[in-house]
Scaffold this motif. Structure first.
Motif, PDB file in Angstrom:
ATOM      1  N   ASN A 284     146.736  -7.374 109.685  1.00 50.86           N
ATOM      2  CA  ASN A 284     147.064  -7.098 108.943  1.00 50.86           C
ATOM      3  C   ASN A 284     147.461  -5.368 109.024  1.00 50.86           C
ATOM      4  N   SER A 285     148.924  -5.253 109.030  1.00 52.12           N
ATOM      5  CA  SER A 285     149.229  -3.691 109.397  1.00 52.12           C
ATOM      6  C   SER A 285     148.700  -3.050 108.676  1.00 52.12           C
ATOM      7  N   THR A 286     147.549  -2.127 108.110  1.00 54.54           N
ATOM      8  CA  THR A 286     147.049  -1.255 107.144  1.00 54.54           C
ATOM      9  C   THR A 286     147.138   0.578 107.371  1.00 54.54           C
ATOM     10  N   ASN A 287     147.234   1.493 106.757  1.00 53.77           N
ATOM     11  CA  ASN A 287     147.364   3.139 106.395  1.00 53.77           C
ATOM     12  C   ASN A 287     145.927   3.428 107.508  1.00 53.77           C
ATOM     13  N   LEU A 288     144.906   4.011 107.696  1.00 56.91           N
ATOM     14  CA  LEU A 288     144.376   4.255 108.419  1.00 56.91           C
ATOM     15  C   LEU A 288     144.429   6.086 107.517  1.00 56.91           C
ATOM     16  N   GLY A 289     144.784   6.577 106.591  1.00 53.97           N
ATOM     17  CA  GLY A 289     145.057   7.685 106.467  1.00 53.97           C
ATOM     18  C   GLY A 289     146.027   8.415 106.806  1.00 53.97           C
ATOM     19  N   THR A 290     145.755   9.684 105.856  1.00 55.65           N
ATOM     20  CA  THR A 290     146.964  10.750 106.551  1.00 55.65           C
ATOM     21  C   THR A 290     147.272  11.349 108.247  1.00 55.65           C
ATOM     22  N   ILE A 291     148.263  11.549 109.538  1.00 56.54           N
ATOM     23  CA  ILE A 291     148.331  12.078 109.918  1.00 56.54           C
ATOM     24  C   ILE A 291     147.719  13.020 109.957  1.00 56.54           C
ATOM     25  N   ASN A 292     146.709  13.846 111.125  1.00 56.54           N
ATOM     26  CA  ASN A 292     146.016  15.119 110.727  1.00 56.54           C
ATOM     27  C   ASN A 292     145.362  15.515 110.105  1.00 56.54           C
ATOM     28  N   ALA A 293     145.007  14.281 109.517  1.00 60.60           N
ATOM     29  CA  ALA A 293     143.312  14.525 108.682  1.00 60.60           C
ATOM     30  C   ALA A 293     142.420  13.519 109.081  1.00 60.60           C
ATOM     31  N   ALA A 294     141.297  13.538 108.711  1.00 65.39           N
ATOM     32  CA  ALA A 294     139.996  12.650 108.299  1.00 65.39           C
ATOM     33  C   ALA A 294     140.717  11.215 108.203  1.00 65.39           C
ATOM     34  N   THR A 295     139.622  10.119 108.814  1.00 65.50           N
ATOM     35  CA  THR A 295     139.982   8.678 109.036  1.00 65.50           C
ATOM     36  C   THR A 295     139.797   8.673 107.678  1.00 65.50           C
ATOM     37  N   SER A 296     140.697   8.055 106.533  1.00 69.20           N
ATOM     38  CA  SER A 296     140.288   7.731 105.002  1.00 69.20           C
ATOM     39  C   SER A 296     140.784   6.275 104.612  1.00 69.20           C
ATOM     40  N   LEU A 297     139.840   5.707 105.310  1.00 69.92           N
ATOM     41  CA  LEU A 297     140.347   3.782 104.995  1.00 69.92           C
ATOM     42  C   LEU A 297     139.446   3.563 104.175  1.00 69.92           C
ATOM     43  N   ALA A 298     139.610   3.099 102.637  1.00 72.15           N
ATOM     44  CA  ALA A 298     138.584   2.881 101.788  1.00 72.15           C
ATOM     45  C   ALA A 298     137.960   1.359 102.375  1.00 72.15           C
ATOM     46  N   ASP A 299     137.086   1.231 101.294  1.00 73.03           N
ATOM     47  CA  ASP A 299     136.654  -0.677 101.247  1.00 73.03           C
ATOM     48  C   ASP A 299     137.282  -1.713 101.373  1.00 73.03           C
ATOM     49  N   GLY A 300     138.062  -1.435 100.258  1.00 68.58           N
ATOM     50  CA  GLY A 300     139.281  -2.735  99.579  1.00 68.58           C
ATOM     51  C   GLY A 300     140.335  -2.647 100.909  1.00 68.58           C
ATOM     52  N   ASP A 301     140.474  -1.487 101.706  1.00 68.48           N
ATOM     53  CA  ASP A 301     141.575  -1.345 102.501  1.00 68.48           C
ATOM     54  C   ASP A 301     140.807  -2.241 103.790  1.00 68.48           C
ATOM     55  N   ALA A 302     140.400  -1.707 103.980  1.00 69.76           N
ATOM     56  CA  ALA A 302     139.684  -2.402 105.476  1.00 69.76           C
ATOM     57  C   ALA A 302     139.214  -3.839 105.106  1.00 69.76           C
ATOM     58  N   GLU A 303     139.142  -3.860 103.770  1.00 66.64           N
ATOM     59  CA  GLU A 303     139.042  -5.377 103.876  1.00 66.64           C
ATOM     60  C   GLU A 303     140.123  -6.266 103.744  1.00 66.64           C
ATOM     61  N   ALA A 304     140.872  -6.022 103.199  1.00 70.84           N
ATOM     62  CA  ALA A 304     142.456  -6.306 103.165  1.00 70.84           C
ATOM     63  C   ALA A 304     142.658  -6.669 104.797  1.00 70.84           C
ATOM     64  N   ALA A 305     142.982  -5.193 104.988  1.00 68.48           N
ATOM     65  CA  ALA A 305     143.347  -5.549 106.732  1.00 68.48           C
ATOM     66  C   ALA A 305     142.465  -6.526 107.809  1.00 68.48           C
ATOM     67  N   ASN A 306     141.410  -6.714 107.057  1.00 71.55           N
ATOM     68  CA  ASN A 306     141.025  -8.695 107.973  1.00 71.55           C
ATOM     69  C   ASN A 306     140.690  -7.610 109.050  1.00 71.55           C
ATOM     70  N   LEU A 307     139.974  -6.524 109.731  1.00 67.78           N
ATOM     71  CA  LEU A 307     139.905  -5.827 110.981  1.00 67.78           C
ATOM     72  C   LEU A 307     139.427  -6.948 111.645  1.00 67.78           C
ATOM     73  N   ILE A 308     139.150  -6.662 112.935  1.00 69.38           N
ATOM     74  CA  ILE A 308     138.987  -7.673 113.901  1.00 69.38           C
ATOM     75  C   ILE A 308     138.046  -6.912 115.265  1.00 69.38           C
ATOM     76  N   SER A 309     138.385  -5.756 115.162  1.00 65.83           N
ATOM     77  CA  SER A 309     137.401  -5.359 116.479  1.00 65.83           C
ATOM     78  C   SER A 309     137.718  -3.394 116.335  1.00 65.83           C
ATOM     79  N   GLY A 310     137.428  -3.046 117.475  1.00 66.19           N
ATOM     80  CA  GLY A 310     137.927  -2.013 117.705  1.00 66.19           C
ATOM     81  C   GLY A 310     136.454  -1.026 119.386  1.00 66.19           C
ATOM     82  N   CYS A 311     136.726   0.038 119.743  1.00 61.17           N
ATOM     83  CA  CYS A 311     136.530   0.308 120.958  1.00 61.17           C
ATOM     84  C   CYS A 311     136.998   2.000 120.952  1.00 61.17           C
TER      85      CYS A 311
END
Length: 130
Positions: free
Chosen positions: A31-58
């Motif tokens: 699911n399309s999810t905003n990971l935070g503000t451009i040019n700022a530290a990543t700020s993905l809340a736990d609930g948003d991470a769950e709603a994004a249904n993360l698949i993988s990363g590298c």
């Protein structure tokens, strides 16, 4: 088809930022999810991470498998000829949500580099479709 899956066998990235030592993290999600503000530290809340249904990363490592093209650099998960520091990339499965054919990706500038232009990065996915 809806909810379909595929295998990423490699990733390349053209960086027009001209710094061959930066690292870029990629996060894949159903699911399309905003990971935070451009040019700022990543700020993905736990609930948003769950709603994004993360698949993988590298991480595309700027010191491994990077080809300096002068004013730009080509990163790759494939071994660049002549590079002795090769990071291993294992293929990853991605899957769309049950009612979708889309998979979303977001990039994180791991080394706090500043991409000034909107089109500084071009992501190239080497996908094996199932």
């Amino acid at each position: 088809g809806l909810g379909g899956s595929s295998k990423i066998i490699g990733i390349s990235m053209l960086s027009q930022h001209d710094t061959a030592t930066e690292d870029v993290g990629l996060v894949f999600m159903e699911n399309s999810t905003n990971l935070g503000t451009i040019n700022a530290a990543t700020s993905l809340a736990d609930g948003d991470a769950e709603a994004a249904n993360l698949i993988s990363g590298c991480t595309l490592n700027g010191s491994d498998n990077t080809l300096d093209l002068g004013a730009s650099s080509l990163y790759s998960t494939f071994a660049v000829p002549g590079n002795s520091a090769v990071t291993t990339f294992n293929p990853m499965l991605i899957q769309a949500a049950d009612d979708s054919t889309s998979v979303y990706v977001a990039g994180i500038a791991v080394d706090a580099q500043d991409y000034v232009a909107v089109d500084d990065l071009d992501l190239i996915f080497h996908i094996e479709y199932n």
